[in-house]
Enzyme design. Structure first.
Site, PDB file in Angstrom:
ATOM      1  N   SER A  28       0.825  -1.210   0.000  1.00  0.00           N
ATOM      2  CA  SER A  28       0.000   0.000   0.000  1.00  0.00           C
ATOM      3  C   SER A  28       0.855   1.255   0.000  1.00  0.00           C
ATOM      4  O   SER A  28       0.562   2.233   0.665  1.00  0.00           O
ATOM      5  CB  SER A  28      -0.941  -0.011   1.203  1.00  0.00           C
ATOM      6  OG  SER A  28      -0.198   0.157   2.398  1.00  0.00           O
ATOM      7  N   GLY A  29       1.969   1.225  -0.771  1.00  0.00           N
ATOM      8  CA  GLY A  29       2.718   2.452  -1.044  1.00  0.00           C
ATOM      9  C   GLY A  29       2.063   3.150  -2.229  1.00  0.00           C
ATOM     10  O   GLY A  29       0.888   2.895  -2.557  1.00  0.00           O
ATOM     11  N   ALA A  77       2.487   2.689  -5.359  1.00  0.00           N
ATOM     12  CA  ALA A  77       2.068   1.758  -6.419  1.00  0.00           C
ATOM     13  C   ALA A  77       0.790   1.020  -6.011  1.00  0.00           C
ATOM     14  O   ALA A  77      -0.146   0.895  -6.803  1.00  0.00           O
ATOM     15  CB  ALA A  77       3.192   0.770  -6.713  1.00  0.00           C
ATOM     16  N   LYS A 100       1.567  -5.181   4.638  1.00  0.00           N
ATOM     17  CA  LYS A 100       2.349  -5.623   5.801  1.00  0.00           C
ATOM     18  C   LYS A 100       2.354  -4.538   6.883  1.00  0.00           C
ATOM     19  O   LYS A 100       2.395  -4.837   8.065  1.00  0.00           O
ATOM     20  CB  LYS A 100       3.766  -5.880   5.302  1.00  0.00           C
ATOM     21  CG  LYS A 100       4.654  -6.701   6.172  1.00  0.00           C
ATOM     22  CD  LYS A 100       5.930  -6.945   5.354  1.00  0.00           C
ATOM     23  CE  LYS A 100       6.977  -7.731   6.045  1.00  0.00           C
ATOM     24  NZ  LYS A 100       8.204  -7.850   5.211  1.00  0.00           N
ATOM     25  N   ASP A 127      10.169  -9.049  -0.045  1.00  0.00           N
ATOM     26  CA  ASP A 127       9.139 -10.081  -0.184  1.00  0.00           C
ATOM     27  C   ASP A 127       8.568 -10.156  -1.601  1.00  0.00           C
ATOM     28  O   ASP A 127       8.383 -11.251  -2.145  1.00  0.00           O
ATOM     29  CB  ASP A 127       7.967  -9.813   0.776  1.00  0.00           C
ATOM     30  CG  ASP A 127       8.371  -9.892   2.236  1.00  0.00           C
ATOM     31  OD1 ASP A 127       9.450 -10.437   2.526  1.00  0.00           O
ATOM     32  OD2 ASP A 127       7.605  -9.410   3.097  1.00  0.00           O
ATOM     33  N   ARG A 138      26.853  12.340  -7.447  1.00  0.00           N
ATOM     34  CA  ARG A 138      26.393  11.601  -6.269  1.00  0.00           C
ATOM     35  C   ARG A 138      27.006  10.198  -6.160  1.00  0.00           C
ATOM     36  O   ARG A 138      27.507   9.800  -5.109  1.00  0.00           O
ATOM     37  CB  ARG A 138      24.873  11.495  -6.380  1.00  0.00           C
ATOM     38  CG  ARG A 138      24.185  10.716  -5.341  1.00  0.00           C
ATOM     39  CD  ARG A 138      22.747  10.476  -5.752  1.00  0.00           C
ATOM     40  NE  ARG A 138      22.667   9.555  -6.879  1.00  0.00           N
ATOM     41  CZ  ARG A 138      21.542   9.258  -7.524  1.00  0.00           C
ATOM     42  NH1 ARG A 138      20.419   9.821  -7.185  1.00  0.00           N
ATOM     43  NH2 ARG A 138      21.550   8.395  -8.518  1.00  0.00           N
ATOM     44  N   GLU A 182       8.647  -0.383  -6.978  1.00  0.00           N
ATOM     45  CA  GLU A 182      10.032  -0.812  -6.777  1.00  0.00           C
ATOM     46  C   GLU A 182      10.228  -2.323  -6.939  1.00  0.00           C
ATOM     47  O   GLU A 182      11.362  -2.781  -7.056  1.00  0.00           O
ATOM     48  CB  GLU A 182      10.483  -0.343  -5.385  1.00  0.00           C
ATOM     49  CG  GLU A 182      11.922   0.118  -5.351  1.00  0.00           C
ATOM     50  CD  GLU A 182      12.339   0.599  -3.972  1.00  0.00           C
ATOM     51  OE1 GLU A 182      11.666   1.500  -3.422  1.00  0.00           O
ATOM     52  OE2 GLU A 182      13.328   0.067  -3.434  1.00  0.00           O
TER      53      GLU A 182
HETATM   54  C1  LIG Z   1      14.063   7.917   2.727  1.00  0.00           C
HETATM   55  C2  LIG Z   1      13.618   7.791   1.292  1.00  0.00           C
HETATM   56  C3  LIG Z   1      13.408   8.928   0.542  1.00  0.00           C
HETATM   57  C4  LIG Z   1      12.998   8.830  -0.787  1.00  0.00           C
HETATM   58  N1  LIG Z   1      12.808   9.966  -1.491  1.00  0.00           N
HETATM   59  C5  LIG Z   1      12.367   9.886  -2.768  1.00  0.00           C
HETATM   60  C6  LIG Z   1      12.061  11.087  -3.493  1.00  0.00           C
HETATM   61  O1  LIG Z   1      12.208  12.206  -3.007  1.00  0.00           O
HETATM   62  N2  LIG Z   1      11.580  10.941  -4.754  1.00  0.00           N
HETATM   63  C7  LIG Z   1      11.384   9.714  -5.325  1.00  0.00           C
HETATM   64  O2  LIG Z   1      10.943   9.649  -6.464  1.00  0.00           O
HETATM   65  N3  LIG Z   1      11.662   8.579  -4.656  1.00  0.00           N
HETATM   66  C8  LIG Z   1      12.150   8.630  -3.398  1.00  0.00           C
HETATM   67  N4  LIG Z   1      12.407   7.481  -2.710  1.00  0.00           N
HETATM   68  C9  LIG Z   1      12.139   6.190  -3.369  1.00  0.00           C
HETATM   69  C10 LIG Z   1      10.636   5.932  -3.347  1.00  0.00           C
HETATM   70  O3  LIG Z   1      10.198   6.027  -2.013  1.00  0.00           O
HETATM   71  C11 LIG Z   1      10.280   4.563  -3.898  1.00  0.00           C
HETATM   72  O4  LIG Z   1      10.899   4.363  -5.146  1.00  0.00           O
HETATM   73  C12 LIG Z   1       8.783   4.404  -4.089  1.00  0.00           C
HETATM   74  O5  LIG Z   1       8.063   5.145  -3.143  1.00  0.00           O
HETATM   75  C13 LIG Z   1       8.406   2.953  -3.957  1.00  0.00           C
HETATM   76  O6  LIG Z   1       7.003   2.853  -4.007  1.00  0.00           O
HETATM   77  P1  LIG Z   1       6.312   1.436  -3.893  1.00  0.00           P
HETATM   78  O7  LIG Z   1       4.843   1.667  -3.924  1.00  0.00           O
HETATM   79  O8  LIG Z   1       6.886   0.503  -4.883  1.00  0.00           O
HETATM   80  O9  LIG Z   1       6.750   0.887  -2.465  1.00  0.00           O
HETATM   81  P2  LIG Z   1       6.565   1.505  -0.973  1.00  0.00           P
HETATM   82  O10 LIG Z   1       6.013   2.868  -0.971  1.00  0.00           O
HETATM   83  O11 LIG Z   1       7.848   1.284  -0.281  1.00  0.00           O
HETATM   84  O12 LIG Z   1       5.452   0.550  -0.358  1.00  0.00           O
HETATM   85  C14 LIG Z   1       5.668  -0.820  -0.148  1.00  0.00           C
HETATM   86  C15 LIG Z   1       4.423  -1.386   0.504  1.00  0.00           C
HETATM   87  O13 LIG Z   1       4.482  -2.814   0.487  1.00  0.00           O
HETATM   88  C16 LIG Z   1       4.146  -3.320   1.768  1.00  0.00           C
HETATM   89  N5  LIG Z   1       4.734  -4.655   1.883  1.00  0.00           N
HETATM   90  C17 LIG Z   1       6.034  -5.019   1.918  1.00  0.00           C
HETATM   91  N6  LIG Z   1       6.119  -6.371   1.997  1.00  0.00           N
HETATM   92  C18 LIG Z   1       4.847  -6.858   1.985  1.00  0.00           C
HETATM   93  C19 LIG Z   1       4.278  -8.144   2.058  1.00  0.00           C
HETATM   94  N7  LIG Z   1       5.024  -9.254   2.142  1.00  0.00           N
HETATM   95  N8  LIG Z   1       2.932  -8.258   2.046  1.00  0.00           N
HETATM   96  C20 LIG Z   1       2.126  -7.167   1.999  1.00  0.00           C
HETATM   97  N9  LIG Z   1       2.620  -5.908   1.927  1.00  0.00           N
HETATM   98  C21 LIG Z   1       3.964  -5.768   1.907  1.00  0.00           C
HETATM   99  C22 LIG Z   1       4.672  -2.270   2.721  1.00  0.00           C
HETATM  100  O14 LIG Z   1       4.068  -2.380   3.992  1.00  0.00           O
HETATM  101  C23 LIG Z   1       4.250  -1.005   1.973  1.00  0.00           C
HETATM  102  O15 LIG Z   1       2.884  -0.738   2.214  1.00  0.00           O
HETATM  103  C24 LIG Z   1      12.820   7.552  -1.379  1.00  0.00           C
HETATM  104  C25 LIG Z   1      13.054   6.401  -0.633  1.00  0.00           C
HETATM  105  C26 LIG Z   1      13.442   6.511   0.692  1.00  0.00           C
HETATM  106  C27 LIG Z   1      13.707   5.260   1.462  1.00  0.00           C
END
Ligand SMILES: Cc1cc2nc3c(=O)[nH]c(=O)nc-3n(C[C@H](O)[C@H](O)[C@H](O)COP(=O)(O)OP(=O)(O)OC[C@H]3O[C@@H](n4cnc5c(N)ncnc54)[C@H](O)[C@@H]3O)c2cc1C
Length: 589
Positions: A20-21, A23, A45, A221, A291, A379
């Site tokens: 629930s990020g 994506a 999670k 995961d 960087r 990601e």
């Molecule tokens: C400190 C920090 C700063 C950042 N700053 C930037 C920025 O300024 N600009 C930018 O573009 N990117 C930035 N990034 C990168 C960016 O955060 C990620 O690329 C992006 O948000 C990932 O989105 P996502 O939805 O794939 O995953 P996330 O937002 O990480 O969400 C992952 C989700 O999956 C859930 N999950 C994990 N494992 C399981 C499982 N087994 N079962 C069920 N749920 C699970 C988690 O609980 C969470 O809800 C940053 C990253 C960090 C760490």
């Protein structure tokens, strides 16, 4: 070990979304818009919309400036990824990002910072040719995720918080059939049958290192689930490190980011003796070097024993001046204070911090995978960033491909009839997950996690060679065997030690894949540097390393390299427009 008797609950939905990020929430919103009658479940999670890393982002890249275009955004991303990205995916990212930002503003209600004339106040991450960082102060992720959550609430999916995906379910044809999950609070497995599944669990390779920025619950995961299900992974050797992760020895604060912008504003980097070590690595550009080069120089200094006793170097922000720091960089001053440091008054210990895993599951531009009914976004997917990630493209990737995955999953759920999945496979997966609770005299998961992070930092970090990677591969096989013998005291409900053991199953697997891919790539490119193959080799290595599981999961993966299709931009074309970018620094709102 006695086989535990575990009751399993079942749930039937049309679309199951893991994570629930950015994506995961975008996938849910777009699935429900495409099919308002669909039953959509989000399995997360952590807390829904408040876990993962999307909530931490500072800026979102979208070509919205008068002097910008999706083509320029595309070119910056391809160049920054050293020509290893899948150009069709990058094209999708750059083309859709402006529409996603407008959706965030107009449908979700995000307030992004604007200038006096009412236009968006666009800044730049390092290496960008145009200002395209959309932001809400420095807390853009909080704004985006909060508003998306509000929007989602109105659309009404089923929200399963503190529920982790354990395994992907396949029907008898091998197609997606749902998810085996675990309710962490109650310790109860749930079979979620679904006609389409979106994996958006946020990657996890960045969590493998001693100093790391990601949210604690990310352990690879999603990538591990997809690999075990037989999907191909690409670019796993590339893990993005940023240069200024705060080191607070022995504390979880370690890895909190101070920003690259401090270097451009005049901060110095010092070794353990107080010398500006960049003079040894890049005397011309010093702290304004790119960087990735800065991160590698810091890593080299620390590994050579020239850092501080706690494995760090020092960032001295005092040349910027207290007044500027406490106004323009007030958030970073506060962040350092949370680790007991006075950013304006003393040098603070920093180290390169692993930030995002660049590699992931092979997808097409609609987020579809080779398994019918299974989509991957954010990601967990590979191919968007190539060999090095550009700041601001992470949240753009999650929202662009999350939206595409949601729409494709809604269409698939309408079309597909799933066949039964194997009860025996479900029972085996439950038994495996519960095994640590009934094992006696095994190692502690926390000890093994710490070992894993040290090993990856020392042998498979920013600078690598075959001897170190071979040693890492051998240690990881051994670690894998020890993970299978972990013992944790019960009960099953709300048990952090058990969750750490389950995390390790994924993270050791992901670590093995990072190391295997890194051994194959015999050149240096982007975030992958080999001292035994120090040059970038465009003749032989404009190729992606693709990994796929062997029949025996414990065996090394089958490995193939595939040429990158360069039909939108070639390296020789980039030289004409690329020079200006390299010098570009970050600008801060
Ligand atoms: C400190 C920090 C700063 C950042 N700053 C930037 C920025 O300024 N600009 C930018 O573009 N990117 C930035 N990034 C990168 C960016 O955060 C990620 O690329 C992006 O948000 C990932 O989105 P996502 O939805 O794939 O995953 P996330 O937002 O990480 O969400 C992952 C989700 O999956 C859930 N999950 C994990 N494992 C399981 C499982 N087994 N079962 C069920 N749920 C699970 C988690 O609980 C969470 O809800 C940053 C990253 C960090 C760490």
């Amino acid at each position: 070990m006695t086989a535990p008797q575990v009751a399993v609950e079942t749930l039937e939905v049309d679309v199951a979304i893991i994570g629930s990020g950015g994506a995961g929430l975008m996938a849910a919103i777009h699935a429900l818009r495409a099919g308002p009658a669909l039953r959509v479940a989000i399995l997360s999670k952590g807390a829904v919309g408040r876990s993962g890393c999307s909530i931490m982002v500072q800026g979102y890249n979208a070509a919205l400036g008068a002097d910008d275009s999706p083509r320029l955004h595309f070119e910056d991303a391809v160049r920054s990824g050293a020509f290893l990205a899948d150009q069709e995916l990058v094209w999708a990212l750059a083309s859709d990002a402006p529409a996603r930002v407008r959706e965030l503003e107009n449908a979700a209600g995000c307030y992004f910072d604007r200038t006096a004339d009412g236009s968006l106040d666009l800044a730049a991450f390092p290496g960008q040719t145009r200002n395209r960082k959309v932001h809400r102060g420095h807390e853009t992720g909080i704004e985006v995720m909060g508003r998306l959550r509000d929007l989602l609430f109105r659309l009404g999916p089923l929200e399963l918080a503190d529920v982790r995906a354990l395994e992907l379910l396949r029907d008898e044809r091998g197609e997606a059939a749902g998810v085996l999950a675990l309710d962490l609070r109650r310790g109860i497995p749930i079979v979620v049958r679904a006609r389409a599944v979106v994996v958006a669990a946020g990657g996890g390779a960045a969590s493998l290192y001693r100093v790391a920025t990601p949210a604690r619950e990310k352990s690879g995961d999603g990538v591990a689930l997809c690999y075990r299900a037989g999907l191909e992974l690409r670019d796993m050797e590339f893990v993005q490190f940023l240069s200024v992760g705060l080191v607070a020895s022995g504390s979880k604060v370690t890895g909190v980011l101070l920003e690259e912008a401090l270097r451009f504003a005049g901060a110095h980097l010092l070794d353990g003796r107080g010398e500006r070590f960049m003079a040894r690595h890049d005397p011309e550009r010093m702290e304004r070097a790119p960087r990735d080069d800065i991160a590698k120089a810091m890593y080299a200094e620390i590994l050579a024993g020239r850092g501080t006793p706690f494995g760090a170097v020092l960032l001295d922000a005092r040349p910027i001046g207290r007044t500027v720091l406490e106004t323009r960089f007030a958030d970073l001053v506060a962040r350092a204070r949370s680790a007991g440091r006075d950013l304006a008054g003393e040098p603070v210990p920093v180290a390169p911090a692993s930030h995002i895993g660049i590699g992931g599951v092979v997808i097409d531009p609609s987020s579809a995978t080779a398994i019918a009914g299974l989509f991957v976004a954010g990601e967990d997917a590979g191919g968007v960033h190539g060999a090095s990630w550009q700041g601001g493209n992470g949240i753009a990737e999650s929202t662009v491909f999350g939206a595409r995955a949601g729409e494709a999953a809604a269409a698939a759920a309408g079309d597909r009839r799933i066949q039964p999945s194997s009860d025996a496979a479900i029972a085996d997966a439950v038994r495996l997950a519960f095994a640590p609770l009934t094992t006696v005299d095994g190692p502690s998961p926390f000890t093994l996690s710490a070992e894993l992070r040290e090993l990856m930092w020392e042998r498979a970090g920013l600078v690598r060679d075959e001897a170190g990677l071979a040693a890492a591969a051998a240690r990881l096989s051994e670690l894998d065997e020890r993970v299978a013998t972990i013992a944790v005291p019960g009960p099953a409900r709300a048990n952090p030690a058990w969750q750490e053991a389950l995390d390790l199953r994924s993270s050791v697997l992901v670590a093995r894949l990072v190391v295997e891919a890194a051994r194959v790539r015999r050149e240096s490119r982007g975030m992958h540097t080999r001292t035994d193959h120090p040059e970038r080799d465009d003749r032989d290595w404009l190729r992606t390393v693709v990994l796929r599981r062997a029949d025996d999961l414990a065996a090394p993966p089958t490995i193939e390299t595939r040429p990158i299709v360069l039909d939108r931009l070639r390296p020789d074309q980039a030289a004409e427009v690329g020079a200006a970018t390299q010098a570009a620094g970050a600008t801060r709102p």
